[in-house]
Enzyme design. Structure first.
Site, PDB file in Angstrom:
ATOM      1  N   THR A  13     -16.898  -6.410 -13.655  1.00 48.26           N
ATOM      2  CA  THR A  13     -15.755  -7.052 -14.316  1.00 48.26           C
ATOM      3  C   THR A  13     -16.228  -7.946 -15.465  1.00 48.26           C
ATOM      4  O   THR A  13     -15.784  -7.805 -16.607  1.00 48.26           O
ATOM      5  CB  THR A  13     -14.964  -7.900 -13.285  1.00 48.26           C
ATOM      6  OG1 THR A  13     -14.595  -7.052 -12.201  1.00 48.26           O
ATOM      7  CG2 THR A  13     -13.738  -8.526 -13.898  1.00 48.26           C
ATOM      8  N   ILE A 135     -12.304 -22.115 -19.056  1.00 41.97           N
ATOM      9  CA  ILE A 135     -12.162 -23.547 -19.388  1.00 41.97           C
ATOM     10  C   ILE A 135     -13.559 -24.144 -19.612  1.00 41.97           C
ATOM     11  O   ILE A 135     -14.403 -24.056 -18.726  1.00 41.97           O
ATOM     12  CB  ILE A 135     -11.480 -24.325 -18.234  1.00 41.97           C
ATOM     13  CG1 ILE A 135     -10.143 -23.696 -17.866  1.00 41.97           C
ATOM     14  CG2 ILE A 135     -11.319 -25.792 -18.592  1.00 41.97           C
ATOM     15  CD1 ILE A 135      -9.472 -24.346 -16.654  1.00 41.97           C
ATOM     16  N   GLY A 186      -8.837  -8.148 -10.392  1.00 46.40           N
ATOM     17  CA  GLY A 186     -10.218  -8.558 -10.700  1.00 46.40           C
ATOM     18  C   GLY A 186     -10.466 -10.046 -10.536  1.00 46.40           C
ATOM     19  O   GLY A 186     -11.461 -10.567 -11.007  1.00 46.40           O
ATOM     20  N   ASP A 200     -15.747 -20.283  -2.448  1.00 43.62           N
ATOM     21  CA  ASP A 200     -15.918 -20.153  -3.905  1.00 43.62           C
ATOM     22  C   ASP A 200     -15.523 -21.474  -4.586  1.00 43.62           C
ATOM     23  O   ASP A 200     -16.231 -21.970  -5.467  1.00 43.62           O
ATOM     24  CB  ASP A 200     -15.060 -18.992  -4.425  1.00 43.62           C
ATOM     25  CG  ASP A 200     -15.120 -18.887  -5.939  1.00 43.62           C
ATOM     26  OD1 ASP A 200     -16.126 -18.358  -6.452  1.00 43.62           O
ATOM     27  OD2 ASP A 200     -14.188 -19.355  -6.610  1.00 43.62           O
ATOM     28  N   LYS A 204     -17.909 -24.235  -6.786  1.00 36.77           N
ATOM     29  CA  LYS A 204     -17.571 -24.772  -8.114  1.00 36.77           C
ATOM     30  C   LYS A 204     -17.450 -26.296  -8.077  1.00 36.77           C
ATOM     31  O   LYS A 204     -17.937 -26.987  -8.978  1.00 36.77           O
ATOM     32  CB  LYS A 204     -16.255 -24.156  -8.592  1.00 36.77           C
ATOM     33  CG  LYS A 204     -16.366 -22.661  -8.845  1.00 36.77           C
ATOM     34  CD  LYS A 204     -14.987 -22.052  -9.013  1.00 36.77           C
ATOM     35  CE  LYS A 204     -15.059 -20.573  -9.286  1.00 36.77           C
ATOM     36  NZ  LYS A 204     -13.745 -19.914  -9.155  1.00 36.77           N
TER      37      LYS A 204
END
Ligand code: NDP
Ligand code: HSE
Length: 434
Positions: A13, A135, A186, A200, A204
């Site tokens: 991706t 971002i 995706g 996840d 981050k």
């Protein structure tokens, strides 16, 4: 114009997004930075599976060829996972090549080692795409806010979870169906458990906490809860109370020196707060710096194109490093408050939403209220929809500020009362006050 060749390892991706974005805007990027940036080689697992639009002469199935190729000056690791990815990044850094990665799992687990290797071999590791896709939050924290202490940072940093929670709230959609859509679009990791169990987001938020506070946050110290247990009923009651449920990463400095709350959990946010209207796969990070005050970053946090946009920005930085011999910029990670520590969740102070399933009979409310009272936990409101005496009904409490430890202990006792059916549901409430 000077030319820099970079190698892409992994053409899924994100990798294919980088290929397409460079085709679209490669000339623009080159003219802006004064360096011609070109794809030199691409390593894939299987050439046969590759789209026919990728020139065959660029492709190899052996990523080591890119590391060994003197003409490839920058490596983009876009494979994912923490095993081969770590090998790739270490090998490239050892060869003195700047590395770009979108891999938050890797940075979270091995960041300390990888940044030390970059320093040792006199090169750099860039990771803008690893947090919030398009971002530019890494660059903003590292460079834009270099003169600020970051007192609080709140982030909706997982597009998949935000997409699921948004569609559950706005469309009454069911969890499994929306997750399948997020995978098709995706957004989701492989496997998607990394998203929905909160890991996840924890990767981050740990990276952002490390950057903001200058010590490596051990991912094992981050309190993580995902969204599997968020039900349509909780979304509905939260809505009636004026709140929206979001998977929120929180990095908050405590009054005691160098202790920082670093956590990820589904959180009730007042509908009046700007983060409550961040919907679908969009991400947002709300930062409070002691000099700048409040700032909001909003944009697409997942998917091919936004992530490619961040990788392109890192490619530009890496190409400039090569042009100016790596001496002109703040390094990608700068340790500063090395004595910092993550505050254990039991000591974190919060407000709470509690949903119980109880027998609608005289004395039920009094028994539960007594346990909260004995635990020194104040009740700010109670809702019980009109039920049928003798039957089970939901009973919702909003609780005043208390430590997580105190609330967990009280709920253990409440869960054992014969009038309480099933496990109590507890979600934290963030009013952005403390
Ligand atoms: P994909 O699974 O789509 O792509 C990974 C690609 O790497 C696959 O094509 C895979 O091939 C290939 N690959 C695996 N092993 C090797 C190898 N040894 N040599 C060469 N190629 C290999 O993942 P994404 O592109 O979605 O994610 C890549 C990274 O970007 C991950 O770290 C992810 O966390 C991160 N990221 C992803 C975002 C997103 O929205 N998708 C957003 C931000 C970051 P095969 O298919 O044959 O296994
Ligand atoms: N799976 C991640 C998400 C991709 O949904 O946010 C972007 O990092």
């Amino acid at each position: 114009m000077q030319q820099v060749n970079f190698g892409i390892i992994g053409l899924g991706t994100v990798g294919s997004g980088v290929f397409d974005a460079l085709k679209l805007n490669g000339d623009l990027l080159s003219s802006r930075i004064g360096v011609r940036v070109q794809i030199g080689r691409i390593a894939v697992r299987s050439i046969k599976k590759c789209s026919s639009k990728i020139p065959r002469n660029l492709l190899t199935e052996n990523w080591r060829e890119l590391i060994d190729d003197q003409k490839i000056q920058i490596i983009a690791e876009l494979v994912g996972g923490t095993t081969i990815a770590r090998e790739i990044v270490l090998a490239a850094l050892k060869a003195g090549k700047p590395v770009i990665t979108a891999n938050k799992a890797l940075i979270s687990a091995h960041g300390e080692e990888l940044f030390a290797a970059a320093k040792k071999f006199g090169t750099n590791l860039y990771y803008e795409a690893s947090v919030c896709g398009g971002i530019p939050i890494i660059k903003s924290l590292r460079e834009g806010f270099v003169g600020n202490r970051i007192n609080a940072l709140y982030g909706i940093v997982n597009g998949t979870c935000n997409y699921i929670l948004t569609r559950m709230k706005l469309e009454g959609a069911d969890f499994a169906g929306v997750l399948a859509d997020a995978q098709r679009l995706g957004y989701a990791e492989t496997p998607p458990d990394l998203d929905i169990d909160g890991h996840d987001a924890a990767h981050k938020i740990g990276i952002l906490a490390s950057l903001a506070h200058g010590f490596w946050v051990n991912p094992k110290k981050i309190h993580v809860e995902g969204i599997r247990h968020v039900s349509a009923l909780d979304i509905k009651f939260a809505g009636e109370l004026g709140y929206t449920i979001k998977l929120l990463g929180i990095v908050k400095k405590c009054s005691s020196a160098c202790r920082v709350q670093v956590s990820v959990y589904p959180t009730l946010i007042p509908n009046s707060h700007v983060l409550a209207s961040v919907n679908y796969a969009f991400n947002a990070v709300f930062v409070h710096g002691d000099v700048v005050g409040d700032s909001l970053f909003y944009g697409r946090g997942a998917g091919k194109d936004p992530t490619a946009s961040a990788v392109l920005s890192d490619i530009a930085d890496a190409a400039l490093d090569l042009k100016f011999s790596n001496k002109h910029r703040i390094p990608p990670f700068v340790p500063h408050e090395c004595e910092g520590a993550v505050l254990p969740i039991e000591e974190v102070v919060s407000q709470y939403f509690v949903r119980l399933n109880v027998a609608d009979k005289p004395g039920t409310l009094a028994k539960i209220a007594a346990i909260f009272g004995q635990s020194n936990i104040g009740i700010s409101s109670v809702i019980q929809p009109e039920g049928h005496e003798g039957k089970s009904v939901p009973l919702i409490f909003m609780l005043h500020y208390a430590t997580n430890g105190a609330v967990q202990n009280a709920l253990k006792k409440i869960g054992k009362l014969p009038v309480v059916k099933g496990k109590p549901v507890m979600l934290r409430v963030e009013n952005f006050e403390k």
